[in-house]
Design a protein around this motif. Structure first.
Motif, PDB file in Angstrom:
ATOM      1  N   SER A 176      -6.897   6.372  14.196  1.00 56.54           N
ATOM      2  CA  SER A 176      -5.136   6.801  14.552  1.00 56.54           C
ATOM      3  C   SER A 176      -5.266   7.418  16.258  1.00 56.54           C
ATOM      4  N   ILE A 410       0.635   3.885  11.722  1.00 59.59           N
ATOM      5  CA  ILE A 410      -1.320   4.637  10.486  1.00 59.59           C
ATOM      6  C   ILE A 410      -0.887   4.597   9.182  1.00 59.59           C
ATOM      7  N   SER A 417      -7.112   2.416  10.340  1.00 63.18           N
ATOM      8  CA  SER A 417      -7.954   4.665  10.079  1.00 63.18           C
ATOM      9  C   SER A 417      -8.957   4.467   9.188  1.00 63.18           C
TER      10      SER A 417
END
Length: 428
Positions: A176, A410, A417
């Motif tokens: 991220s 994300i 992630s």
């Protein structure tokens, strides 16, 4: 009681009181008005909230970052980043972003990252002909990466509140943080190219890069030792934070030799003050959250989202919008303590991994660090550059938009992630 709780919260917040005081006083007003619960319970709840072994990681990571900053790490990381991207258009801006990504793996704090790197690069960019507003905005936005790439103080808070593995959420922060960093690099590059901001006149050779890596080796080794120790099962995140302090002292005092004994009292005092602020917020936020839970407010909010839509994508969109708004007005740790218990059950219900949601929440609140009116990174950058909040707020808009785009990626591409946590920690 709910009306009194949120009404007093709103009034006190409008009056400009510190967020910890707002949370504590509004909780006391609600309890004193509508219950017969003795107010001694408030003190007991505050003590219980901070009587946590994992939370000890917060002061240790703060101190480790301060030791490494004072010990000469900032200059070495900036030099390394300059060898990597300094020759591109807008080289100094790109150097600032890349350096913040490096420093994030040491600091764990957004404002600390802005202060450590911005104090060097904002004046350097202005001297090189960059607009002051642009220079300050770049560093304020890049500093937000300090809480996304581990170690991260908000991630520690989320792990404690949500009962989530801190090691796993740390792993999730790498992908991220890189995505957010790349989004900022693209925007800074485009703006710099349009305005004619040049990079270094001399392109760095491969030999220059190797020399810079060698010079910054001990700084770069710190996150490897700390995070490697966590994921290798050698020590817990809290123990890792203590190891980071010892490592930071050894590197700064014995290897780089830029950390002096006379610097230690200032570092200890600053760490104690910063820790007390965070812990006070955590303590009062826990009381506020306890009252909300007793009134079944989390269940009502979660049910409201479910009633509005059962589509996970729609719910995630709504939660992101809410968190972005909250981030504009509330301190990061307080927001996590209050909102994480509300949304984690909802996320589990719609099939979203709590670790992924922790990353989403931290990225949202990191964006809040650069959004007016209470963006703490903006205040730090304004102090360094000696410019008004209005000027930096205009300049930071393109970077906020880039971070929002990164947040969308994300949110809806979980592998960004979750790849590392699933691979190394076995999370499904």
């Amino acid at each position: 009681m709910t009306g009194i709780l949120f009404g007093s919260f709103a009034v006190l917040a409008i009056l400009g009181l510190p967020i910890a005081v707002v949370l504590g006083l509004s909780s006391i007003v609600a309890l004193a008005t509508y219950t017969e619960i003795p107010l001694m319970v408030v003190a007991q709840r505050m003590f219980t909230a901070t009587d946590s072994f994992p939370l000890m990681a917060i002061p240790f990571f703060m101190m480790a970052g301060a030791l490494m900053e004072t010990g000469g790490i900032s200059r070495r990381l900036i030099n390394l980043a300059n060898k990597i991207v300094g020759g591109l258009p807008g080289g100094l801006a790109l150097v600032g972003i890349v350096t913040c990504m490096f420093f994030a793996a040491i600091s764990g704090s957004g404002p600390a990252t802005v202060a450590a790197i911005g104090s060097i690069l904002i004046p350097a960019m202005v001297d090189a002909g960059y607009d002051l507003g642009f220079a300050a905005a770049v560093m304020a936005a890049a500093g937000a990466i300090g809480v996304i790439i581990p170690p991260s103080i908000p991630m520690v808070t989320y792990g404690v509140v949500g009962g989530v593995s801190i090691g796993s959420i740390f792993l999730g922060g790498f992908g991220s943080g890189i995505v957010v960093g790349l989004s900022l690099i693209i925007v800074a590059y485009v703006i710099s190219k349009k305005r004619g901001y040049r990079g270094s006149e001399k392109r760095s050779s491969f030999i220059d890069l190797l020399k810079a890596i060698k010079d910054a080796f001990w700084a770069l080794l710190m996150p490897v030792i700390i995070l490697g120790g966590i994921y290798g099962g050698i020590f817990t995140p809290t123990e890792a934070a203590a190891v980071a302090v010892v490592y930071g002292f050894i590197v700064g005092f014995f290897i780089y030799r830029e950390l002096k004994i006379k610097d230690l009292p200032r570092i200890f005092i600053n760490t104690a003050v910063s820790t007390s602020v965070v812990m006070f917020i955590i303590a009062t936020a826990q009381v506020f959250g306890w009252i909300m839970t007793s009134q079944r407010i989390p269940e009502a909010i979660a049910q409201g989202f479910i009633n509005f839509s059962s589509n996970p994508y729609v719910i995630l969109l709504l939660v992101n919008i809410l968190l972005l708004i909250v981030g504009c007005f509330m301190e990061t740790n307080a927001a996590i303590i209050i909102l994480a218990p509300i949304f984690i059950p909802l996320m589990i219900k719609i099939g979203v991994d709590p670790i992924l949601f922790g990353i989403i929440m931290v990225v949202n609140l990191a964006i809040g660090m650069v959004t007016p009116p209470l963006g703490v990174n903006l205040f730090v950058a304004c102090g360094i550059g000696k410019l008004t909040l209005e000027r930096i707020s205009k300049a930071v808009v393109p970077f906020i938009l880039a971070m929002v785009v990164a947040l969308v990626l994300i949110t809806y591409i979980p592998d960004i992630s979750m790849f590392l946590p699933r691979m190394l920690m076995g999370n499904k």
